[in-house]
Write an enzyme that holds these catalytic residues in place. Sequence first.
Site, PDB file in Angstrom:
ATOM      1  N   HIS A  57      -5.961  -3.791   0.644  1.00 27.50           N
ATOM      2  CA  HIS A  57      -5.393  -5.017   1.433  1.00 27.50           C
ATOM      3  C   HIS A  57      -6.102  -5.171   2.557  1.00 27.50           C
ATOM      4  O   HIS A  57      -6.373  -6.441   2.859  1.00 27.50           O
ATOM      5  CB  HIS A  57      -3.996  -5.372   1.352  1.00 27.50           C
ATOM      6  CG  HIS A  57      -3.419  -5.838  -0.003  1.00 27.50           C
ATOM      7  ND1 HIS A  57      -3.888  -7.143  -0.857  1.00 27.50           N
ATOM      8  CD2 HIS A  57      -2.401  -5.312  -0.940  1.00 27.50           C
ATOM      9  CE1 HIS A  57      -3.344  -7.481  -1.723  1.00 27.50           C
ATOM     10  NE2 HIS A  57      -1.964  -6.620  -1.681  1.00 27.50           N
ATOM     11  N   GLY A 103       6.642  -2.666  -5.049  1.00 32.48           N
ATOM     12  CA  GLY A 103       5.733  -1.379  -4.982  1.00 32.48           C
ATOM     13  C   GLY A 103       5.609  -0.487  -4.213  1.00 32.48           C
ATOM     14  O   GLY A 103       5.542   0.525  -3.390  1.00 32.48           O
ATOM     15  N   ALA A 104       5.090  -1.677  -3.158  1.00 30.60           N
ATOM     16  CA  ALA A 104       4.449  -1.435  -1.564  1.00 30.60           C
ATOM     17  C   ALA A 104       3.871  -2.564  -1.046  1.00 30.60           C
ATOM     18  O   ALA A 104       4.049  -3.511  -1.682  1.00 30.60           O
ATOM     19  CB  ALA A 104       3.618  -0.386  -1.520  1.00 30.60           C
ATOM     20  N   MET A 105       3.860  -2.037   0.140  1.00 29.57           N
ATOM     21  CA  MET A 105       3.429  -3.012   0.813  1.00 29.57           C
ATOM     22  C   MET A 105       2.746  -3.203   1.721  1.00 29.57           C
ATOM     23  O   MET A 105       2.596  -2.126   2.845  1.00 29.57           O
ATOM     24  CB  MET A 105       4.414  -3.636   1.763  1.00 29.57           C
ATOM     25  CG  MET A 105       4.740  -4.984   2.830  1.00 29.57           C
ATOM     26  SD  MET A 105       3.746  -6.543   1.988  1.00 29.57           S
ATOM     27  CE  MET A 105       3.270  -7.172   3.323  1.00 29.57           C
ATOM     28  N   GLU A 106       1.755  -3.920   2.186  1.00 33.74           N
ATOM     29  CA  GLU A 106       0.189  -3.536   2.767  1.00 33.74           C
ATOM     30  C   GLU A 106       0.342  -3.693   4.575  1.00 33.74           C
ATOM     31  O   GLU A 106      -0.980  -3.916   4.941  1.00 33.74           O
ATOM     32  CB  GLU A 106      -1.256  -4.077   2.453  1.00 33.74           C
ATOM     33  CG  GLU A 106      -0.830  -5.967   2.409  1.00 33.74           C
ATOM     34  CD  GLU A 106      -0.585  -6.494   1.458  1.00 33.74           C
ATOM     35  OE1 GLU A 106       0.729  -6.188   0.458  1.00 33.74           O
ATOM     36  OE2 GLU A 106      -0.672  -7.969   1.553  1.00 33.74           O
ATOM     37  N   ASN A 107       1.396  -3.489   5.195  1.00 35.62           N
ATOM     38  CA  ASN A 107       1.651  -3.809   6.917  1.00 35.62           C
ATOM     39  C   ASN A 107       0.233  -3.357   7.475  1.00 35.62           C
ATOM     40  O   ASN A 107      -0.360  -2.212   6.871  1.00 35.62           O
ATOM     41  CB  ASN A 107       2.385  -3.322   6.855  1.00 35.62           C
ATOM     42  CG  ASN A 107       3.813  -3.499   6.879  1.00 35.62           C
ATOM     43  OD1 ASN A 107       4.120  -5.343   6.250  1.00 35.62           O
ATOM     44  ND2 ASN A 107       4.471  -2.531   5.516  1.00 35.62           N
ATOM     45  N   HIS A 117      -4.641  -0.180  -4.570  1.00 34.10           N
ATOM     46  CA  HIS A 117      -4.149  -1.701  -3.717  1.00 34.10           C
ATOM     47  C   HIS A 117      -3.807  -1.792  -2.378  1.00 34.10           C
ATOM     48  O   HIS A 117      -4.624  -2.671  -1.986  1.00 34.10           O
ATOM     49  CB  HIS A 117      -2.914  -2.001  -4.643  1.00 34.10           C
ATOM     50  CG  HIS A 117      -2.573  -3.223  -4.840  1.00 34.10           C
ATOM     51  ND1 HIS A 117      -3.681  -4.406  -5.448  1.00 34.10           N
ATOM     52  CD2 HIS A 117      -2.321  -3.921  -3.866  1.00 34.10           C
ATOM     53  CE1 HIS A 117      -2.996  -5.638  -5.364  1.00 34.10           C
ATOM     54  NE2 HIS A 117      -2.155  -5.873  -3.924  1.00 34.10           N
ATOM     55  N   GLU A 118      -3.167  -1.162  -1.895  1.00 30.37           N
ATOM     56  CA  GLU A 118      -2.405  -1.664  -0.517  1.00 30.37           C
ATOM     57  C   GLU A 118      -4.214  -0.825   0.300  1.00 30.37           C
ATOM     58  O   GLU A 118      -3.932  -2.242   1.513  1.00 30.37           O
ATOM     59  CB  GLU A 118      -1.362  -0.410  -0.273  1.00 30.37           C
ATOM     60  CG  GLU A 118      -0.111  -1.114  -1.637  1.00 30.37           C
ATOM     61  CD  GLU A 118       0.633  -1.686  -2.055  1.00 30.37           C
ATOM     62  OE1 GLU A 118      -0.173  -3.273  -0.938  1.00 30.37           O
ATOM     63  OE2 GLU A 118       0.397  -2.533  -2.851  1.00 30.37           O
TER      64      GLU A 118
HETATM   65  N1  B3K Z   1       1.689  -7.645  -1.062  1.00 29.90           N
HETATM   66  C1  B3K Z   1       3.367  -7.283  -1.406  1.00 29.90           C
HETATM   67  C2  B3K Z   1       4.305  -7.967  -2.339  1.00 29.90           C
HETATM   68  C3  B3K Z   1       4.803  -8.256  -1.056  1.00 29.90           C
HETATM   69  C4  B3K Z   1       6.218  -9.008  -1.956  1.00 29.90           C
HETATM   70  C5  B3K Z   1       7.327  -9.434  -2.051  1.00 29.90           C
HETATM   71  N2  B3K Z   1       8.279  -9.904  -2.152  1.00 29.90           N
HETATM   72  C6  B3K Z   1       2.621  -5.863  -2.260  1.00 29.90           C
HETATM   73  C7  B3K Z   1       1.634  -5.984  -2.909  1.00 29.90           C
HETATM   74  O1  B3K Z   1       0.623  -7.151  -4.131  1.00 29.90           O
HETATM   75  O2  B3K Z   1       0.869  -4.965  -2.788  1.00 29.90           O
HETATM   76 ZN    ZN Z   2      -1.025  -7.265  -3.531  1.00 35.68          ZN
END
Ligand code: B3K
Ligand code: ZN
Length: 862
Positions: A308, A268-272, A304-305
């Site tokens: 994080h 869905g997305a990524m919290e970099n 959500h992101e």
């Molecule tokens: N932390 C990412 C998950 C990425 C998964 C890669 N296999 C998204 C999330 O849970 O916010």
């Molecule tokens: Zn997450």
Amino acid sequence: MMDIRPGHLSAPPVIRREEYRAPEWLVPEIALEFELDGSRTIVRAALTVERNGEHKLPLHLDAKDLDLRRLVVDGKPVNYRFEQDVLKVPIDGDRAVVETEVAISPAANTQLMGLYESGGLLCTQCEAEGFRRITPFPDRPDVLSRYRVRMTADEALYPVLLANGDPVAQGKDAAAGTHWAEWHDPFPKPCYLFALVAGDLVVNRDTFVTRSGRSVQLGIWVRDGDLAKTEHAMAALKASMKWDEEVFGREYDLDVFNIVAVADFNFGAMENKGLNIFNSRYILADPDTATDADYDAIAGVVAHEYFHNWSGNRVTCRDWFQLSLKEGFTVFRDQQFSADMGSRAVKRIEDVRMLRAAQFPEDAGPLAHPVRPDSYIEISNFYTATVYNKGAELIRMMHTILGPDRFRAGCDLYFERHDGQAVTCEDFVKAMEDASGVDLSRFRLWYSQAGTPTVRASLAGSGAEARLRLEQIVPPTPGQSDKQPMPIPLKVALLDRDSGDVADERLIILDQARMEIPLGDAPQRPVLSINRDFSAPVVVETDRGAADLAFLSAQDDDPFARYEAMQQLMLDTLTAAISGRGVDHEAVVEAVRRTLADPSLDPAFVAEAVLLPSETFVGDRMERVDPEAIHRRREALRAELGHRLETLWRDAYAAHGANRYEYNPAAKGARRLRSIALGYIAAAGAEDAPALARAQFDRADNMTDRQGALGVLANGDSPEREVALAAFYDRYRGNALVLDKWFSVQALSTRDDTPEAVEALFRHPDFILGNPNRLRSLVGAFAANQRAFHDASGRGYRFLADTILAADKLNSQTAARLVPPLGRWRRFDEARAKLMRAELERIVAAPGLSKDVFEQASKSLG
Ligand code: B3K
Ligand code: ZN
């Protein structure tokens, strides 16, 4: 599980939680230099490494598919070894600078892990183990570093250069046509949070002033033309930032916060840190292209992101077995946020429906694992509903047991104690315990024991003699045959059958196999309301009959319990009919009638309450799933509800009809009820139903109404069906996210010819196997269509297995996520089970299979 896989020498190694060891070397600083180019990017890294403890071991750097051009330690060549994707680098002193240079090809990267190209953009995905595809590094979450990143790129192709943290410098080389940018992230982070983006992007800018008065520059970056679709995400971002300050006391910590939307994304997305990268479906929305459900999902994922940043980034995971530490907690946080922004009751119903649709089957099948797993072959396979959604339920149960104030004190202590650290689920529970003084020692079983507990509850006696008898059964799961009783928090109340009054709700912790609880001054004719607000993620079995359930569905003051009573009533009615115990729709018809006619109810709640349980959910509650019988009986009940209550459906349809589009909870509820009413009118076989749907489709000023009407038409065989599908396709053929809906609506159709139709759509020129959204929209949706997928011929199974094998060659993570529907074989008749197993065996035997798919398919045979 099989030991040997045909086509391979041996099964891939199993990683075990018990074998965790602290890293031998730490990397406090890293400087990265990228010469960005789609087909060949050069990555130079300088790692400052420090020996961690007393030992003589070499430095281990993970490296996957990297063309290593140079490696020096303190400027000098060394004798490193390269073993199975790990570089072993000998280092004499306790501190050194290790420099590497590698070449990689983003354009050739179809796994979408590491640095890859998506629609002309260069972007990254590192969680869980993608950073090793960018540069050699100890790719584990307990190695935290400060990052400096310098990117150089062709200015015309990649005018925007983004990375984590704050921008510190930029410049250009006009003669070469290149430019560069430098970013610095002051917060030490694990490499899975690294990100960069380069491309031709436009930005929606805004600012957020934190409660301590710092001004944060916000940016949502998208492709030209999509800017107008970022308003909703921006509003959600600002609301999340404020909410996290108010509810959790968490403030943002950098000067900038950027989000980029990309079209090809595994998740869905990524919290970099400071640079969230999103699947575009969780950013882009306008009324013409996104449904209300899309709007809600966008707000939820943006939140959500963002959340994080504290639960995941500032405090991160020690190892990947602790994934739920950040994911379960963050899902709980985003659920609470969405509940506060809309209807808490409806949000809870949606979350429970999701848990039951995705997590309960997982917990009951061959891929069942604890919220904190004990072993894995490929960690990507553990981004599951168990880790996320059941994990969130665990946090919610602690919230329930401790109460909101002590829960908040526990969170504060957790953040204060562990800021800047990589920690475990145990550390979270310990903080909750220490801050509250509540003993959670037995609660920890929820992290280690898999399987959904069943609670049996019955009332005995009445008045002063009333007692509640409770029993819990925790089923065996793979690798865990004996289970201990767990503490199950059950919110319970008694209703008075005569007056309808509700006695005070109480919280009972069922922490033994059996308990009998005196209820004191119960009414003479008590009716049990239990697991109110779904206080525990369990299956509840009671001896309440149709009359009690109908009473609760009209009288319970807990909205979830009220919804639940109706669901149970519908489920009991359907299972009785399916198993030949007689067809009696009367109680359901009356309960739905009362709900529809009750003006005091929120239409959004009514819409949830009158929906029948899904075919899959009915199947999950049966000894043996009979997909045809479930479908037939459910359709019969739908038809009867449609027919008997037709006037009410038509009233509901008309009452919520003429409004112009607005986005607010009341308008959303009205649209939802309207589409459901239309579905019932069609189920009744009303002659004008296709025309009604067609009119709604044509006149709709928003995607919710348009898609709702299309869904109704797609299930039928009226001439309007083809016209609407063609019109939808023509209108949206240039919009990938909407085209996904066009594929899904056909894959989810209840028509008899859906299996053939899906096979044909697989060959459609717009079907793109390498795009995870498109793959899921057709094949994922089809596998969730119980009757179509389980067509007795087995063609659905064959199609899914073929697709998995084809997709695995491009993107193993996404392919592996399609395997679980085949793992339900034990739940079906022998003929189907045999066909499903044969496909799983064919997958396991395929040469060149990824370890992702191997793990899922071999365990599914289990
Ligand atoms: N932390 C990412 C998950 C990425 C998964 C890669 N296999 C998204 C999330 O849970 O916010
Ligand atoms: Zn997450």
